[in-house]
Scaffold this motif. Structure first.
Motif, mmCIF file in Angstrom:
data_model
loop_
_atom_site.group_PDB
_atom_site.id
_atom_site.type_symbol
_atom_site.label_atom_id
_atom_site.label_comp_id
_atom_site.label_asym_id
_atom_site.label_seq_id
_atom_site.Cartn_x
_atom_site.Cartn_y
_atom_site.Cartn_z
ATOM 1 N N ASP A 1 -0.941 15.324 56.512
ATOM 2 C CA ASP A 1 -0.140 14.558 57.521
ATOM 3 C C ASP A 1 0.182 13.598 56.414
ATOM 4 N N PHE A 2 -1.464 13.489 55.431
ATOM 5 C CA PHE A 2 -0.850 12.319 53.920
ATOM 6 C C PHE A 2 0.120 12.978 53.761
ATOM 7 N N THR A 3 0.275 13.993 53.262
ATOM 8 C CA THR A 3 0.764 14.788 52.072
ATOM 9 C C THR A 3 2.353 14.281 52.742
ATOM 10 N N ALA A 4 2.724 15.045 53.943
ATOM 11 C CA ALA A 4 3.474 15.606 54.023
ATOM 12 C C ALA A 4 4.657 13.817 54.594
ATOM 13 N N LYS A 5 3.846 13.196 55.269
ATOM 14 C CA LYS A 5 4.662 11.378 54.816
ATOM 15 C C LYS A 5 4.877 10.577 53.031
ATOM 16 N N MET A 6 3.981 11.415 52.691
ATOM 17 C CA MET A 6 4.175 10.581 51.138
ATOM 18 C C MET A 6 5.062 11.663 50.245
ATOM 19 N N LEU A 7 5.227 12.694 50.781
ATOM 20 C CA LEU A 7 5.846 13.693 50.558
ATOM 21 C C LEU A 7 8.240 12.726 51.125
ATOM 22 N N ILE A 8 7.941 12.823 52.058
ATOM 23 C CA ILE A 8 8.901 11.748 52.731
ATOM 24 C C ILE A 8 9.368 10.928 52.708
ATOM 25 N N LYS A 9 8.417 9.790 52.359
ATOM 26 C CA LYS A 9 8.921 7.974 52.508
ATOM 27 C C LYS A 9 9.261 8.363 50.600
ATOM 28 N N ALA A 10 8.490 9.202 50.084
ATOM 29 C CA ALA A 10 9.063 8.947 47.987
ATOM 30 C C ALA A 10 10.900 9.092 47.911
ATOM 31 N N LYS A 11 11.105 8.430 47.157
ATOM 32 C CA LYS A 11 11.924 8.230 46.804
ATOM 33 C C LYS A 11 12.180 9.105 45.529
ATOM 34 N N LYS A 12 11.353 9.534 44.492
ATOM 35 C CA LYS A 12 10.880 11.161 43.497
ATOM 36 C C LYS A 12 9.669 11.444 43.535
ATOM 37 N N PRO A 13 9.274 12.193 44.672
ATOM 38 C CA PRO A 13 8.295 12.914 44.265
ATOM 39 C C PRO A 13 8.727 14.041 43.502
ATOM 40 N N LEU A 14 7.219 14.446 42.979
ATOM 41 C CA LEU A 14 7.371 15.688 41.457
ATOM 42 C C LEU A 14 5.369 16.369 41.756
ATOM 43 N N ILE A 15 6.258 17.739 41.976
ATOM 44 C CA ILE A 15 5.142 18.380 42.636
ATOM 45 C C ILE A 15 4.619 19.024 40.989
ATOM 46 N N PHE A 16 3.703 19.512 40.685
ATOM 47 C CA PHE A 16 3.402 19.572 39.665
ATOM 48 C C PHE A 16 1.830 20.574 39.530
ATOM 49 N N GLY A 17 2.343 22.300 37.934
ATOM 50 C CA GLY A 17 1.069 22.823 38.185
ATOM 51 C C GLY A 17 1.496 23.978 38.750
ATOM 52 N N PHE A 18 0.689 25.062 38.901
ATOM 53 C CA PHE A 18 0.918 26.231 39.544
ATOM 54 C C PHE A 18 0.874 27.097 38.615
ATOM 55 N N GLY A 19 -0.482 26.614 37.749
ATOM 56 C CA GLY A 19 -0.903 27.537 36.921
ATOM 57 C C GLY A 19 -1.717 28.531 37.597
ATOM 58 N N SER A 20 -2.739 28.443 37.921
ATOM 59 C CA SER A 20 -2.525 29.318 38.604
ATOM 60 C C SER A 20 -3.332 29.699 40.175
ATOM 61 N N THR A 21 -1.770 29.769 40.807
ATOM 62 C CA THR A 21 -2.098 30.503 42.229
ATOM 63 C C THR A 21 -1.131 31.794 42.113
ATOM 64 N N ASN A 22 -1.170 32.343 43.345
ATOM 65 C CA ASN A 22 0.150 32.654 43.599
ATOM 66 C C ASN A 22 1.826 32.977 44.141
ATOM 67 N N CYS A 23 1.901 34.078 43.300
ATOM 68 C CA CYS A 23 3.844 33.701 43.999
ATOM 69 C C CYS A 23 4.041 33.258 45.329
ATOM 70 N N GLU A 24 3.033 33.614 46.487
ATOM 71 C CA GLU A 24 3.165 33.661 47.993
ATOM 72 C C GLU A 24 3.267 31.930 48.146
ATOM 73 N N GLY A 25 1.675 31.256 47.478
ATOM 74 C CA GLY A 25 1.863 29.516 47.141
ATOM 75 C C GLY A 25 3.326 28.774 46.786
ATOM 76 N N MET A 26 3.539 29.424 45.669
ATOM 77 C CA MET A 26 4.476 29.272 44.556
ATOM 78 C C MET A 26 6.031 28.773 45.675
ATOM 79 N N ALA A 27 6.681 29.828 46.328
ATOM 80 C CA ALA A 27 7.471 30.133 47.179
ATOM 81 C C ALA A 27 7.383 29.458 48.846
#
Ligand code: SF4
Lengths: 465, 266
Positions: free
Chosen positions: A74-100
């Motif tokens: 809930d915190f993450t979803a609300k933050m993403l909606i509320k923010a004007k320009k959220p940044l999602i960064f990383g994905f060095g260590s996860t699978n393609c399913e997670g990236m999609a």
């Protein structure tokens, strides 16, 4: 009962060794065979003491309290909606399913989506946009290459089994003599452990690879006589000698690393390397490959290029129009310039890898921050919420792209610790929650009521003065 | 020529993208209609009037419209993007992409500009009375067609990637440049009156580069030809003429190979 699981792929470096044998007893990892020491460690991480088994929320006094997945989502979803320009960064260590799944969330949130290439081989992407990528698979190198060049990379430490599986030592179809049949050239400012395996070592002056490439290209274009006596610290004879080896090769391959893409000029160092490959192809077959760092850092480039048309630094704030221009939409620049107002650190550690001055602008500015990672890393220690997830390649499987962009099927050897979610499940749940919140009338209005600035994060200057 | 004056009255929390601040967009519009032009901060769109006070009258066409921007525009991107005619005067620092893809008209910035200033510029006059960051007059990522025309003048210093993939037009830098000047150049002229650290004309196919100061590290692929007298931005001087980049492909014209000319002031 003990069980030996064979043909397991290693979730550590970009060499993606897929010949591991893991012994498991009653859900515990007992032994890992064939992996190098860093690869072995990642498996033992899974059963270490002190793993986080539930999401945690930072309290005003800086301590962490366990919360439920629902609260964290809930915190993450609300933050993403509320923010004007959220940044999602990383994905060095996860699978393609997670990236999609993260791609779907980013598009819905109007976020900037970026991966660790941004602080690693991203500049190689820029070179590839400019000049193309005459590459091959690691299998071709193993079976065909008789001249192998490692330029600005040190696999002896960064990709420990790379030289034995692909680059120098293996015996392949046309390379039956293994290392004895191969000429190896290493070009680096330091005499590295990789250089010790080389027939020729060229010690380039740090930051002057571009000039050295130019000299190589002059020779290929027939201007050997005009090459100055010393270029970038390397004497002319050594350059001509290396060029003779290259021209005499049946199949030449260049592996390049961060020595090129992270010294001054960045993309142009790689771009001129690719142009050298083009020149060498006038004489013999030649290919080039980036020594990608993590086991699936090639993945987001593939997945997002398919989803959005760009491999990294994707600004989705304008809805259906994706915009990419590293320098503006790259994570470090966004952080440095104060151009984001929410941050998700996933499958990496921005706290450890960002320039400190860029990271303190996130950690110290009261920007809400969520870390999604199996372990407590530096970024997690300053995040508002830390959500643990299953370790890919150990607790969950999936598709991962090797450094040569060959997809490898990863597999789980044990069950996720404490029943924690995978990245894909987590992002799908965040997406669902975002829809619920949007339907309930929550929208982006640029206001916060929940950001908790960290009182004890002070600008680094102040700390040292 | 009619003038519209815009004065910033509020600062954004992040950065504003104002690609619609051009004479082309303002022409023929009332002050209210100009105030309703959209600018965005991240994913929120605002009317221009919510950040700025707008006064004056616009002309009937872009060529008859002059825009004067006052107040602090340090956090405003893309002013004058793709403009074709008219004039913009910015009395402040500005952020990225100022005059990007511009085709005509005139922009004057009385302050510093950030990166990507005049990116892929095709015509017109862009003058920065201050310093610029990187990628001045360069190509957009992956595009082999950089600046094709116009005059881009920076009175101060610039960073790296000046005129990358340039095919035409002129860039004049009053101060110093860092690295990568005229990289992958296929035409055009760059004049740097100060010093350059390294990588001048790397991978350059053709075009002219004039450097009045010093180059710390010359590209190995440049070969001295002769001393020549040249008139550079209105000043006559003797220059050492080099040709290169010998490590790059070069076209032929009249049976002769065409090289990039690098002129280094004696
Ligand atoms: S070389 Fe890389 S992929 Fe192979 S075992 Fe070691 S860490 Fe794992």
């Amino acid at each position: 009962m003990q069980e030996v699981i064979k043909h397991v792929a290693c979730p550590y470096c970009g060499a993606c060794c897929d010949d591991l044998e893991v012994t498991v007893d009653d859900g515990k990892i007992i032994e890992v065979k064939n992996a190098c020491i860093i690869g072995t460690e990642i498996y033992h991480h899974a059963s270490r003491e002190g793993r986080v088994g539930t999401p945690r929320r930072r309290q005003p006094d800086g301590t962490y309290k366990d919360i439920t997945y629902e609260e964290a989502i809930d915190f993450t979803a609300k933050m993403l909606i509320k923010a004007k320009k959220p940044l999602i960064f990383g994905f060095g260590s996860t699978n393609c399913e997670g990236m999609a799944a993260a791609g779907r969330v980013a598009e819905d949130a109007g976020a900037v989506l970026d991966n660790c290439a941004s602080i690693c081989h991203g500049s190689s992407f820029l070179a590839i946009f400019d000049t193309g990528y005459p590459s091959c698979t690691l299998g071709e190198v193993k079976n065909r290459a008789d001249v192998v060049i490692y330029w600005g990379s040190n696999p002896a430490h960064a990709h420990p089994r790379h030289m034995s599986r692909y680059g120098i030592f293996p015996r392949g179809f046309f390379t039956g003599k293994g290392a004895r049949g191969r000429k190896v050239i290493v070009i680096d400012p330091r005499y590295t452990d990789t250089a010790r395996c080389a027939n020729q070592f060229l010690q380039v002056q740090q930051g002057h690879d571009y000039e050295l490439f130019d000299a190589f290209r002059m020779v290929m274009h027939g201007y050997a006589a005009d090459v100055p006596a010393i270029v970038a610290g390397v004497p002319k004879e050594k350059i001509l000698e290396a060029c003779d080896v290259i021209k005499a090769g049946r199949y030449v391959h260049i592996f390049f690393g961060m020595g090129l893409c992270h010294s001054d000029g960045r993309n142009h160092n790689v771009d001129i390397a690719i142009n050298l490959v083009r020149d060498v192809n006038e004489y013999t077959k030649c290919t080039i490959m980036a020594m990608r760092g993590h086991y699936n850092i090639a993945g987001p480039g593939i997945v997002w290029a398919w989803q959005f048309g760009f491999p990294y630094c994707i600004d989705l704030t304008k809805g259906s129009v994706a915009h990419m221009n590293p320098g503006e939409t790259s994570s470090v620049d966004l952080a440095n310039r104060g151009e984001i107002d929410a941050f998700i650190n996933i499958g990496t550690d921005a706290g450890a890898h960002f320039p400190i001055r860029a990271f303190e602008k996130i950690g110290g500015a009261g920007i809400p921050m969520v870390t999604i990672d199996p372990s407590v890393n530096m970024a997690a220690t300053v995040s508002d919420v830390h959500i643990p997830v299953a370790i890919v390649g150990v607790e969950t499987g999936g598709i991962c792209y090797r450094m040569d962009n060959v997809p490898i099927q990863y597999r789980a050897v044990v069950k996720p610790f404490n029943g924690i979610l995978t990245d894909e499940q987590l992002f799908d749940k965040i997406y669902e929650r975002m829809q619920e919140l949007k339907n309930a009338g929550i929208e982006c209005d640029g206001t916060w009521d929940y950001a908790t600035p960290l009182a004890d994060v002070r600008p680094i200057k102040e700390v040292y003065q | 020529m009619n003038t519209v004056t815009i004065t910033m009255v509020k600062q954004p929390q992040l950065f504003l993208e104002a690609d619609l601040i051009t004479p082309d967009q303002f022409a023929g519009k009332s002050i209210e209609a100009i105030g309703a032009i959209e600018i965005s901060e991240g994913k929120i769109k605002y009317p221009l009037a919510s950040f700025a006070k707008i006064e004056g009258v616009s002309g009937a066409t872009a060529a008859e419209t002059k825009i004067v921007l006052n107040g602090d525009l340090t956090r405003v991107k893309r002013i004058g993007q793709q403009m074709t005619a008219g004039e913009i005067i910015i009395n402040s620092n500005v952020d990225m992409y100022t005059g990007g893809w511009m085709k005509g008209g005139k922009i004057t910035v009385n302050g510093n500009a950030d990166s990507f200033t005049g990116i892929a510029m095709a015509g017109g006059e862009l003058t920065i009375n201050g310093n610029c960051q990187n990628h001045v007059g360069s190509a957009y990522r992956g595009d082999w067609r950089g600046m094709t025309g116009g005059v881009l003048r920076v009175t101060g210093n610039v960073g790296n990637d000046i005129g990358t993939f340039m095919r035409g037009g002129t860039i004049i830098v009053g101060g110093d440049a860092f690295i990568h000047v005229h990289t992958h150049g296929e035409g055009g002229t760059i004049i740097v009156k100060g010093n350059i650290q390294a990588r001048v004309g790397g991978q350059s196919v053709k075009g002219d580069i004039f450097v009045n100061g010093k180059i710390d590290f010359m590209m190995p692929g440049y070969k001295y030809v002769e001393d020549v007298e040249k008139d550079v931005d209105g000043v006559k001087a003797v220059y050492a003429h080099y040709v290169g980049d010998l490590g790059e492909r070069h076209p032929e014209a009249k049976g002769q190979k065409v090289f990039t000319n690098l002129y280094l002031k004696k």
